[in-house]
Write an enzyme that holds these catalytic residues in place. Structure first.
Site, short mmCIF file in Angstrom:
data_model
loop_
_atom_site.label_atom_id
_atom_site.label_comp_id
_atom_site.label_asym_id
_atom_site.label_seq_id
_atom_site.Cartn_x
_atom_site.Cartn_y
_atom_site.Cartn_z
N HIS A 28 18.88 6.28 10.12
CA HIS A 28 19.11 5.42 9.04
C HIS A 28 20.19 5.97 8.24
O HIS A 28 20.26 6.69 7.54
CB HIS A 28 17.85 5.81 8.10
CG HIS A 28 16.40 5.53 8.85
ND1 HIS A 28 15.87 6.10 9.76
CD2 HIS A 28 15.60 4.12 8.47
CE1 HIS A 28 14.57 5.37 10.22
NE2 HIS A 28 14.46 4.45 9.42
N ASP A 157 13.16 3.02 -3.16
CA ASP A 157 12.16 1.86 -3.55
C ASP A 157 10.82 1.99 -2.68
O ASP A 157 9.54 1.93 -3.37
CB ASP A 157 12.65 0.48 -2.98
CG ASP A 157 13.87 0.19 -3.91
OD1 ASP A 157 13.55 -0.04 -5.28
OD2 ASP A 157 15.10 -0.04 -3.41
N ASN A 187 18.54 0.85 -4.46
CA ASN A 187 19.24 0.06 -3.71
C ASN A 187 18.88 -1.55 -3.36
O ASN A 187 19.53 -2.40 -2.74
CB ASN A 187 19.90 0.72 -2.42
CG ASN A 187 18.63 0.89 -1.41
OD1 ASN A 187 17.72 0.03 -1.40
ND2 ASN A 187 18.75 2.05 -0.87
N ILE A 189 16.62 -2.76 -1.31
CA ILE A 189 16.82 -3.15 0.11
C ILE A 189 15.51 -2.35 0.67
O ILE A 189 15.19 -1.27 0.60
CB ILE A 189 17.96 -2.92 1.02
CG1 ILE A 189 19.24 -3.80 0.60
CG2 ILE A 189 17.73 -3.23 2.24
CD1 ILE A 189 18.79 -5.20 0.65
N PHE A 438 -14.45 10.66 0.63
CA PHE A 438 -13.26 10.00 0.01
C PHE A 438 -12.12 10.86 0.60
O PHE A 438 -11.00 10.67 0.27
CB PHE A 438 -12.89 10.23 -1.05
CG PHE A 438 -14.30 9.23 -1.91
CD1 PHE A 438 -14.38 7.91 -1.57
CD2 PHE A 438 -15.18 9.91 -2.99
CE1 PHE A 438 -15.35 7.30 -2.26
CE2 PHE A 438 -15.97 8.93 -3.74
CZ PHE A 438 -16.15 7.65 -3.15
N ASP A 470 -26.83 6.18 -2.74
CA ASP A 470 -25.63 5.82 -2.90
C ASP A 470 -25.47 4.82 -1.83
O ASP A 470 -24.22 3.94 -2.12
CB ASP A 470 -24.69 6.83 -3.30
CG ASP A 470 -24.68 7.23 -4.70
OD1 ASP A 470 -25.17 6.66 -5.56
OD2 ASP A 470 -23.80 8.26 -5.10
N HIS A 474 -21.02 5.28 0.57
CA HIS A 474 -20.73 6.86 0.23
C HIS A 474 -21.22 7.72 1.06
O HIS A 474 -20.99 9.02 0.86
CB HIS A 474 -21.43 7.06 -1.07
CG HIS A 474 -20.71 6.67 -2.41
ND1 HIS A 474 -20.16 5.27 -2.51
CD2 HIS A 474 -19.98 7.35 -3.55
CE1 HIS A 474 -19.72 5.12 -3.53
NE2 HIS A 474 -19.36 6.37 -4.26
#
Length: 669
Positions: A28, A157, A187, A189, A438, A470, A474
């Site tokens: 890159h 970004d 930038n 992009i 989670f 639950d 969960h």
């Protein structure tokens, strides 16, 4: 503006980066070419670091969160005098290279963190900044300051699009971490084209809403403007700072600047030649470094030595004034545990009713915490359920950075990355808790912790269908198998309070990430006068009980709450004349570290009749039961009902295990 030696230095960063990508025919180039001026200002005018000692504790941290621009970082490290040669730069992205495609912690001197997945560096930097403030609050004295550095992050970004950046930035603003500074490579992009395709909110307003100090530099080549913005950010110690620098990806390339093609592909030989010509580059040969540039960047070596020496002198005065605190500092920085740190870990008495292992975990944590003051952590808004609070300690907040109870809010992914940053900073042992289900939100950060080999402890509670009403959203089913599939992560699922105590003891002594997997429902505390000691947990699997006479006909293997089902089934089977060995297997990873002789001792090859039972998917268990064995587990998601009903409906009971054992022994007779 950029001129003279400054311009030559900036263009050296650009050309080294472009040459490295071109030689590798992969990488890159665009981001390094656009962000080179901002990086140059940071590294030559602000960053306090010591290339001859990259681990100096009070150095400023620099994180390239946009890790795809790694050639920019490697160029900075090489020019600044780190142990990274020009040959290393020439071997960018090659086998056994010290310059991989994305920066990797512990591989390349001066690289503070493995970055690749966007947003991870930006969020982990918050953990570094939090740790700096914690250590400053704990160790600094009015007349002696030994902690006081900044954390600089170069973000893109893409970093700010990722959801994890929102979690981290929100918490950083709440905590008022003024020594955290983002330099935003604005930038416009991304890979698919202009960011207007997907990314049109007011980014600066977003950070202002988080409570950040926000500035904009309209010309990314204006070194003085960048310097002024960084200086203002350093002076703002009540709020974290964002400096949005308007840059141009692939700057200098006549045909690829400001295009998506500059992001992730080499410029091409012809375009690279045109770029060098357009920038008045003095030598078209690859990897050319002007002598004056090398001399200018090379000043960092002596400057770093002097800065470190001044700190060492301050520390000597601190050591004389506060010898006990200095001793603690050295212990923390060397990742040492104090003598007898585990002396108050409780031994739990046999109890048929017992307690949830999450509750036992909380008791063990609070027995350890007074003796390990650099152990700190918290939960993703679940401390009352995870039992992760250190009693008697303050919360870590903007007005109490010495607090050891971290409040992450409902930000599991951010919490995972923050824990990584804390471990990378050094001086603390971080832990974080949430429900096991989670852990999916945290997985990218957990994976990076495993990849880097970080000392992080995860407290995952509500570990099965045992959490009950639950329901399936969960109830973790596949999460154990998923975590076990991750290299360098040790997963421990203790069966009772005493195994939980041993799990914590093990986790504190390991130097790689550990996941403690704990129940919501109560489980009996095993009578260790009748069964083997819980210290067997350190081997990953151990014989809990054997038949009183003769060799076993059958081996029952369990983890966590299912070990008790195996013990109950074994008692019934003994009455039927079937001799049973019960093995508690809290950790596959620890077991796999044992020598073959020990493995064969626990699982004698001649005993083919084996059954495993675990309230999770069956994947992986055939490795231990063999072709002739059976696996009891789940092949579907859970349901909403009391836990006792769920275990019955899904066939995870002592009676079902007993029946399966009778059938297996009969079939093999």
């Amino acid at each position: 503006m950029t001129s003279g030696l400054d311009a030559l230095c900036v263009n050296t960063l650009r050309m080294l980066s472009a040459d490295g990508v071109q030689q590798a025919n992969s990488g890159h180039p665009g981001m390094p070419m656009g962000a080179a001026p901002a990086a140059y200002v940071l590294w030559t005018r602000f960053l306090r670091h010591s290339p001859s000692n990259p681990q100096w504790p009070d150095r400023d941290r620099f994180i390239l969160s946009a890790g795809h621009g790694s050639m920019l970082l490697y160029s900075l490290l090489h020019l600044s005098g780190y142990d990274l040669t020009l040959e290393d730069l020439k071997h960018f992205r090659q086998w056994n290279s010290r310059t991989p495609g994305h920066p990797e912690y512990s591989l390349t001197p001066g690289v503070e963190i493995t970055t690749g997945p966007l947003g991870q560096g930006a969020a982990a930097a918050l953990g570094m900044a939090m740790t700096e403030r914690f250590l400053a609050a704990r160790f600094n004295r009015d007349d002696h300051e030994i902690v006081g550095h900044f954390t600089f992050v170069l973000v893109s970004d893409g970093d700010l699009m990722e959801g994890i950046s929102h979690e981290a930035a929100s918490l950083a603003g709440h905590l008022g971490l003024g020594r955290l500074i983002y330099v935003y490579d604005d930038n416009h992009i991304s890979i698919e084209g202009n960011t207007d395709l997907t990314y049109t909110e007011d980014r600066l307003a977003r950070f202002r809403a988080y409570g950040w100090h926000v500035q904009a530099v309209e010309n990314g080549n204006d070194l003085d403007a960048i310097e002024g913005a960084v200086r203002a950010a350093r002076e703002e110690l009540k709020r974290p700072s964002l400096i949005a620098v308007r840059t141009h990806i692939g700057y200098g390339s006549p045909n690829k600047a400001d295009t998506a093609s500059a992001h992730g592909e080499p410029l091409g030989i012809e375009e690279l030649e045109l770029t060098k010509k357009g920038l008045d580059w003095p030598d078209a040969s690859p990897f050319f470094i002007p002598d004056e540039v090398r001399d200018h960047f090379g000043q960092a070596v002596e400057q770093g030595k002097r800065a470190e020496q001044r700190w060492q002198e301050r520390f000597k005065r601190y050591q004389a004034a506060y010898p006990e605190m200095a001793q603690w500092w050295n212990r923390c920085m060397n990742r040492e545990l104090p003598e007898a740190w585990d002396r108050d870990i409780p031994v739990f008495e046999p109890d048929e009713k017992g307690a949830a292992t999450r509750v036992s975990s909380g008791k063990v944590l609070n027995a350890i915490a007074p003796h390990v003051p650099h152990l700190l952590g918290g939960s993703a808004d679940l401390a009352p359920s995870n039992k992760t609070e250190i009693k008697g300690e303050m919360d870590f907040q903007a007005d109490s950075y010495e607090g050891r109870n971290l409040r992450f809010g409902v930000r599991e992914h951010g919490m995972g990355a923050i824990l990584n940053g804390m471990a990378l900073h050094g001086g603390v042992i971080p832990y974080g808790g949430t429900f096991l289900i989670f852990s999916d939100y945290m997985r990218p950060a957990i994976r990076l912790a495993a990849l880097m080999g970080l000392k992080v402890i995860y407290v995952f509670t509500h570990d099965s269908i045992g959490l009950g009403e639950d329901g399936p959203t969960h109830q973790p089913i596949e999460q154990l198998a998923s975590l076990r599939a991750m290299p360098n992560l040790t997963v421990i699922r203790p069966c009772d309070a005493n195994e939980t105590a041993e799990a914590w003891r093990m986790a504190l002594q390991m130097n790689s990430p550990v996941a403690l997997v704990l129940t919501r429902q109560g489980v009996p505390v095993i009578d260790r006068s009748r069964y083997a000691r819980a210290a067997g947990l350190t081997s990953g699997a151990y014989v809990l009980t054997d038949p009183p006479h003769g060799k076993p006909d059958l081996i029952l293997i369990g983890t966590g709450s299912e070990v008790h089902l195996a013990l109950a089934a074994a008692d019934k089977l003994e009455g039927k004349g079937i001799k049973v060995r019960v093995v508690s297997m809290p950790s596959w990873e620890l077991f796999e570290q044992q020598p073959p002789a020990y493995k064969d001792q626990v699982f004698p090859p001649e005993i083919k009749a084996r059954i495993s039972i675990e309230a999770g998917v069956v994947q992986g268990w055939h490795r231990y039961v063999g072709d002739g064995g059976r696996v009891m587990g789940l092949s579907r998601f859970g349901a909403s009902a009391p836990s006792s009903v769920l275990f019955e409906k899904f066939g995870l009971t002592a009676h079902r295990l007993e029946k399966a054992a009778v059938d297996l022994v009969r079939d093999r007779a």
